[in-house]
Every structure is written in structure tokens, then in C-alpha cells.
Scaffold this motif. Structure first.
Motif, PDB file in Angstrom:
ATOM      1  N   ASN A   1       2.744   1.039  -5.190  1.00 51.19           N
ATOM      2  CA  ASN A   1       3.115   1.828  -4.006  1.00 51.19           C
ATOM      3  C   ASN A   1       3.537   3.234  -4.391  1.00 51.19           C
ATOM      4  O   ASN A   1       3.180   4.220  -3.728  1.00 51.19           O
ATOM      5  CB  ASN A   1       4.237   1.135  -3.240  1.00 51.19           C
ATOM      6  CG  ASN A   1       3.788  -0.194  -2.653  1.00 51.19           C
ATOM      7  OD1 ASN A   1       2.604  -0.394  -2.425  1.00 51.19           O
ATOM      8  ND2 ASN A   1       4.728  -1.097  -2.412  1.00 51.19           N
ATOM      9  N   THR A   2       4.330   3.315  -5.465  1.00 57.62           N
ATOM     10  CA  THR A   2       4.777   4.637  -5.931  1.00 57.62           C
ATOM     11  C   THR A   2       3.597   5.486  -6.353  1.00 57.62           C
ATOM     12  O   THR A   2       3.530   6.688  -6.048  1.00 57.62           O
ATOM     13  CB  THR A   2       5.753   4.484  -7.109  1.00 57.62           C
ATOM     14  OG1 THR A   2       6.839   3.657  -6.714  1.00 57.62           O
ATOM     15  CG2 THR A   2       6.266   5.838  -7.553  1.00 57.62           C
ATOM     16  N   PHE A   3       2.643   4.871  -7.032  1.00 54.22           N
ATOM     17  CA  PHE A   3       1.453   5.582  -7.491  1.00 54.22           C
ATOM     18  C   PHE A   3       0.653   6.123  -6.303  1.00 54.22           C
ATOM     19  O   PHE A   3       0.215   7.278  -6.304  1.00 54.22           O
ATOM     20  CB  PHE A   3       0.584   4.639  -8.334  1.00 54.22           C
ATOM     21  CG  PHE A   3      -0.689   5.257  -8.812  1.00 54.22           C
ATOM     22  CD1 PHE A   3      -0.677   6.244  -9.789  1.00 54.22           C
ATOM     23  CD2 PHE A   3      -1.901   4.870  -8.268  1.00 54.22           C
ATOM     24  CE1 PHE A   3      -1.857   6.822 -10.214  1.00 54.22           C
ATOM     25  CE2 PHE A   3      -3.083   5.444  -8.677  1.00 54.22           C
ATOM     26  CZ  PHE A   3      -3.056   6.421  -9.674  1.00 54.22           C
ATOM     27  N   LEU A   4       0.484   5.289  -5.280  1.00 53.70           N
ATOM     28  CA  LEU A   4      -0.249   5.718  -4.097  1.00 53.70           C
ATOM     29  C   LEU A   4       0.463   6.854  -3.366  1.00 53.70           C
ATOM     30  O   LEU A   4      -0.162   7.792  -2.863  1.00 53.70           O
ATOM     31  CB  LEU A   4      -0.453   4.535  -3.152  1.00 53.70           C
ATOM     32  CG  LEU A   4      -1.365   3.416  -3.652  1.00 53.70           C
ATOM     33  CD1 LEU A   4      -1.366   2.253  -2.673  1.00 53.70           C
ATOM     34  CD2 LEU A   4      -2.786   3.945  -3.851  1.00 53.70           C
ATOM     35  N   ILE A   5       1.800   6.770  -3.337  1.00 57.35           N
ATOM     36  CA  ILE A   5       2.577   7.838  -2.682  1.00 57.35           C
ATOM     37  C   ILE A   5       2.403   9.152  -3.426  1.00 57.35           C
ATOM     38  O   ILE A   5       2.200  10.213  -2.817  1.00 57.35           O
ATOM     39  CB  ILE A   5       4.066   7.439  -2.598  1.00 57.35           C
ATOM     40  CG1 ILE A   5       4.247   6.269  -1.607  1.00 57.35           C
ATOM     41  CG2 ILE A   5       4.909   8.634  -2.159  1.00 57.35           C
ATOM     42  CD1 ILE A   5       5.635   5.688  -1.595  1.00 57.35           C
ATOM     43  N   TRP A   6       2.455   9.077  -4.770  1.00 54.15           N
ATOM     44  CA  TRP A   6       2.301  10.296  -5.562  1.00 54.15           C
ATOM     45  C   TRP A   6       0.890  10.880  -5.421  1.00 54.15           C
ATOM     46  O   TRP A   6       0.700  12.104  -5.404  1.00 54.15           O
ATOM     47  CB  TRP A   6       2.620  10.026  -7.032  1.00 54.15           C
ATOM     48  CG  TRP A   6       4.089  10.103  -7.325  1.00 54.15           C
ATOM     49  CD1 TRP A   6       4.928   9.088  -7.638  1.00 54.15           C
ATOM     50  CD2 TRP A   6       4.878  11.293  -7.314  1.00 54.15           C
ATOM     51  NE1 TRP A   6       6.216   9.547  -7.816  1.00 54.15           N
ATOM     52  CE2 TRP A   6       6.212  10.924  -7.628  1.00 54.15           C
ATOM     53  CE3 TRP A   6       4.625  12.632  -7.065  1.00 54.15           C
ATOM     54  CZ2 TRP A   6       7.241  11.830  -7.704  1.00 54.15           C
ATOM     55  CZ3 TRP A   6       5.659  13.556  -7.149  1.00 54.15           C
ATOM     56  CH2 TRP A   6       6.955  13.136  -7.463  1.00 54.15           C
ATOM     57  N   ILE A   7      -0.104  10.004  -5.333  1.00 51.98           N
ATOM     58  CA  ILE A   7      -1.471  10.487  -5.124  1.00 51.98           C
ATOM     59  C   ILE A   7      -1.572  11.221  -3.792  1.00 51.98           C
ATOM     60  O   ILE A   7      -2.191  12.295  -3.684  1.00 51.98           O
ATOM     61  CB  ILE A   7      -2.475   9.313  -5.169  1.00 51.98           C
ATOM     62  CG1 ILE A   7      -2.647   8.832  -6.609  1.00 51.98           C
ATOM     63  CG2 ILE A   7      -3.824   9.720  -4.592  1.00 51.98           C
ATOM     64  CD1 ILE A   7      -3.605   7.678  -6.758  1.00 51.98           C
ATOM     65  N   PHE A   8      -0.949  10.655  -2.761  1.00 52.68           N
ATOM     66  CA  PHE A   8      -0.976  11.288  -1.439  1.00 52.68           C
ATOM     67  C   PHE A   8      -0.278  12.644  -1.473  1.00 52.68           C
ATOM     68  O   PHE A   8      -0.796  13.644  -0.941  1.00 52.68           O
ATOM     69  CB  PHE A   8      -0.308  10.368  -0.418  1.00 52.68           C
ATOM     70  CG  PHE A   8      -0.207  10.974   0.951  1.00 52.68           C
ATOM     71  CD1 PHE A   8      -1.311  11.046   1.783  1.00 52.68           C
ATOM     72  CD2 PHE A   8       1.006  11.485   1.407  1.00 52.68           C
ATOM     73  CE1 PHE A   8      -1.226  11.610   3.050  1.00 52.68           C
ATOM     74  CE2 PHE A   8       1.102  12.061   2.660  1.00 52.68           C
ATOM     75  CZ  PHE A   8      -0.010  12.119   3.481  1.00 52.68           C
ATOM     76  N   ILE A   9       0.902  12.694  -2.125  1.00 50.00           N
ATOM     77  CA  ILE A   9       1.639  13.960  -2.210  1.00 50.00           C
ATOM     78  C   ILE A   9       0.835  15.009  -2.974  1.00 50.00           C
ATOM     79  O   ILE A   9       0.740  16.180  -2.568  1.00 50.00           O
ATOM     80  CB  ILE A   9       3.020  13.740  -2.869  1.00 50.00           C
ATOM     81  CG1 ILE A   9       3.899  12.864  -1.959  1.00 50.00           C
ATOM     82  CG2 ILE A   9       3.700  15.075  -3.146  1.00 50.00           C
ATOM     83  CD1 ILE A   9       5.214  12.468  -2.588  1.00 50.00           C
ATOM     84  N   ALA A  10       0.234  14.568  -4.113  1.00 49.68           N
ATOM     85  CA  ALA A  10      -0.574  15.500  -4.910  1.00 49.68           C
ATOM     86  C   ALA A  10      -1.768  16.009  -4.116  1.00 49.68           C
ATOM     87  O   ALA A  10      -2.128  17.194  -4.186  1.00 49.68           O
ATOM     88  CB  ALA A  10      -1.046  14.817  -6.191  1.00 49.68           C
ATOM     89  N   ALA A  11      -2.388  15.106  -3.328  1.00 53.53           N
ATOM     90  CA  ALA A  11      -3.541  15.511  -2.526  1.00 53.53           C
ATOM     91  C   ALA A  11      -3.134  16.543  -1.478  1.00 53.53           C
ATOM     92  O   ALA A  11      -3.859  17.522  -1.240  1.00 53.53           O
ATOM     93  CB  ALA A  11      -4.164  14.285  -1.861  1.00 53.53           C
ATOM     94  N   VAL A  12      -1.962  16.330  -0.854  1.00 53.92           N
ATOM     95  CA  VAL A  12      -1.479  17.281   0.145  1.00 53.92           C
ATOM     96  C   VAL A  12      -1.215  18.644  -0.498  1.00 53.92           C
ATOM     97  O   VAL A  12      -1.582  19.700   0.047  1.00 53.92           O
ATOM     98  CB  VAL A  12      -0.216  16.747   0.841  1.00 53.92           C
ATOM     99  CG1 VAL A  12       0.412  17.823   1.724  1.00 53.92           C
ATOM    100  CG2 VAL A  12      -0.541  15.515   1.679  1.00 53.92           C
ATOM    101  N   ILE A  13      -0.583  18.638  -1.684  1.00 51.84           N
ATOM    102  CA  ILE A  13      -0.269  19.896  -2.375  1.00 51.84           C
ATOM    103  C   ILE A  13      -1.557  20.628  -2.772  1.00 51.84           C
ATOM    104  O   ILE A  13      -1.694  21.839  -2.562  1.00 51.84           O
ATOM    105  CB  ILE A  13       0.608  19.630  -3.607  1.00 51.84           C
ATOM    106  CG1 ILE A  13       1.988  19.113  -3.169  1.00 51.84           C
ATOM    107  CG2 ILE A  13       0.755  20.897  -4.446  1.00 51.84           C
ATOM    108  CD1 ILE A  13       2.875  18.678  -4.308  1.00 51.84           C
TER     109      ILE A  13
END
Length: 334
Positions: free
Chosen positions: A57-69
């Protein structure tokens, strides 16, 4: 959870021969498994943390944040690139219309900067060529006027049968020189201003009426338009002059259509053959190859008119007139 239970159930069924039951909700933080054995029911409890990893879950959240940035950074980068490309496009459009544009500093990616530099170099070359052409024509026209004036003075003091013919030849040469000078003025840098069009076109038509021209004006819509007054007046006058030379009746209609102002000039003359309508806009082209002195001109009137209208961002369309001659539609964007 139901999806997990179904998957867990299928996996256990492949390894456990006894009947069993999964009870995920028996305890809050654990999953309970009941297995029916010969000696009774075996209960196995395991923490839910053993089955679920927070790392995923943490990995997916970080991927989403990185994609937004990354999307935000890419948007800012593309916005800067598109901003200069749009600026370059506007500059090219204005330059194509003959409007003055200043130099600007190319920005953006290497390819975009190279395109900007190439445009500036092209603009400078074209402006230099136009300037040289204008100076050459102005010099030739000016140099021709001096000997023509001397010849007119000498002929005025002479008498004889040949004098009248020479005077006509000199008048024809003066008309040619005036045509060249008008062509040069067409490439001028007159400033544009917003005016009310009705009084403007009425003044032009009134001048022709005073000279005995049978011309009728109909203004269907009165609008304010941004134009170069002297240049457009010269263009309209050239077209009306042609109509007056070849026809007896002229009709001028002014109307607004969508975001354009249409100036329609019609006559009852012989018109222009369809295949020759594009040729009449070429410099020095004349349908009357004999250069009849009755019709006059050096073949620059329509060229000047079209250049002027194009410089306003408009167009000229030739068509058959309901009066039987030629219909010229001048389209000016509002």
C-alpha cells in the motif's frame, strides 16, 4: 476481504484434505481457521498482519504521489514550451500580414530556440530584400521623373504634328511612374487605427461620384474596424477605377458576415475570364495585352489591392457579378 477469503480458501483446499471453515470476522485483528479432524475441531488463529503487507500500500501511495509530482513538473515544462511556440506563431502571423514585430529572445528547448532563431533570421532577410526593392523602385521612379519633366517643358515650347503624339507618350510614362510609386507605398508601414467604416467608405464613393462615375453605395451594416486608412482606400479605389474603366454602372455593398466585414464591388463590364482571375493579381499583368491607352494602367492596381488586403489579414475574391460584369469581394476581419 471477501476476495481475499475466496483466494485463501482455494489455496487451502489444495493442501488440506479435511473440511475446514474460514472465519475472518471472529476476532478483530486475526483470521480464524476451523479444521474438522477425527479428534475434533482444530482452531487456528493468525494475525491479519501475517496476510497483509503495508509495504504494498505504501509503495502504491508513493507511486501515485510521484506520478502527481512528475505530471505537475511536466505540465509546467510543456506550458513554458507551448507559451513560446504560441508567441512564435503570433509573430509569424503578424509578420505574414505585414505588421511590424520587434526582435525577441528565443526561449525553451533547443529545438524551439533554433526555430525562433531561424524565424528571426528569415524575418531580417525578407525585410532587407523588401527595403532594397523599395529603395530601387523609388530611385528609378525618381530618376525618371526628372527627364520626363524636362521633356514636357521642351515639348511645351515646340509645335508640330508629332508633338501631340510625344505628349501622349510622356503622359503614359508618367502614369507608369505613378503606378510604380503607388506600388512602393503599398509596402509602407502606415499605422492601423480603429474607425467607423460607414463615413470612410462614403468619402471614397463620393470622390468617384464627383468625377462623374455612376456608382451606387449600400451600407447594410455599420461597424468599427481596425485598418490602415490610406492603404485600404488606395486598394478600394484601384478596384473601383477598374470597374469604372470597363463598365458603366458600379454597385458597392458593405455588410458584416460573422467576424468579417465584406466590401462587395460589382460592375456591368465584360468581367474577367475564370482562368485569368488569379493572373490579374500578378504584378504588371494585364488582360489587355495591347496596353490600350484608353484603359491605361501598368498592371499593378490589383496587385496593390491584394497585398493591402492580405496585410490586413483578409482576402479578395473574384466572381461573376449579377450586373453581368465582375464581382470583387474584399474581406476584412473585424
Amino acid at each position: 476481504m471477501n476476495l481475499f477469503v475466496r483466494g485463501f480458501f482455494k489455496s487451502l483446499k489444495q493442501h488440506i484434505e479435511h473440511d475446514f471453515e474460514i472465519m475472518p470476522e471472529k476476532y478483530e485483528n486475526s483470521i480464524t481457521l476451523h479444521i474438522l479432524t477425527k479428534k475434533g475441531v482444530l482452531e487456528i488463529c493468525a494475525s491479519k498482519r501475517k496476510f497483509f503487507s503495508l509495504t504494498t500500500n505504501t509503495f502504491l501511495i508513493w507511486i501515485f504521489i510521484a506520478a502527481v509530482i512528475l505530471f505537475g513538473i511536466a505540465s509546467i515544462f510543456l506550458k513554458n514550451q507551448v507559451k513560446f511556440v504560441s508567441k512564435l506563431s503570433i509573430a509569424a502571423e503578424r509578420f505574414g500580414k505585414g505588421q511590424e514585430i520587434g526582435d525577441f529572445k528565443p526561449q525553451g528547448a533547443d529545438e524551439v530556440r533554433q526555430a525562433g532563431l531561424a524565424f528571426l533570421q528569415m524575418k531580417n532577410r525578407i525585410q532587407r530584400q523588401i527595403s532594397e526593392r523599395t529603395m530601387m523602385l523609388a530611385g528609378i521612379s525618381h530618376d525618371l521623373r526628372t527627364p520626363l519633366t524636362r521633356m514636357k517643358l521642351q515639348l511645351a515650347m515646340m509645335s508640330g504634328e508629332d508633338v501631340e503624339g510625344l505628349n501622349l507618350d510622356i503622359a503614359e510614362m508618367e502614369k507608369m511612374v505613378d503606378g510604380y510609386l503607388a506600388f512602393i507605398k503599398g509596402g509602407g508601414r502606415e499605422g492601423s487605427e480603429i474607425i467607423e467604416f460607414s463615413p470612410y467608405i462614403e468619402e471614397i464613393v463620393t470622390k468617384f461620384k464627383k468625377n462623374g462615375c455612376n456608382i451606387d453605395l449600400s451600407i447594410e451594416d455599420n461597424v468599427n474596424v481596425k485598418i490602415r486608412q490610406s492603404d485600404l482606400s488606395r486598394a478600394i479605389s484601384n478596384i473601383i477605377n477598374n470597374a469604372d474603366k470597363y463598365g458603366k454602372t458600379i454597385s458597392v455593398i458593405v455588410r458584416k458576415e460573422d467576424e468579417t466585414l465584406n466590401i462587395i464591388i460589382m460592375d456591368d463590364g465584360p468581367g474577367i475570364p475564370y482562368l485569368s482571375r488569379e493572373d490579374v493579381f500578378r504584378a504588371f499583368y494585364r488582360i489587355d495585352e495591347s496596353r490600350n491607352k484608353e484603359t491605361g494602367g501598368v498592371g499593378l492596381g490589383m496587385t496593390i489591392a491584394r497585398d493591402t488586403v492580405l496585410a490586413h489579414g483578409g482576402d479578395i475574391i473574384l466572381d461573376d457579378s449579377p450586373l453581368g460584369g465582375l464581382k470583387v469581394t474584399i474581406i476584412i476581419p473585424i
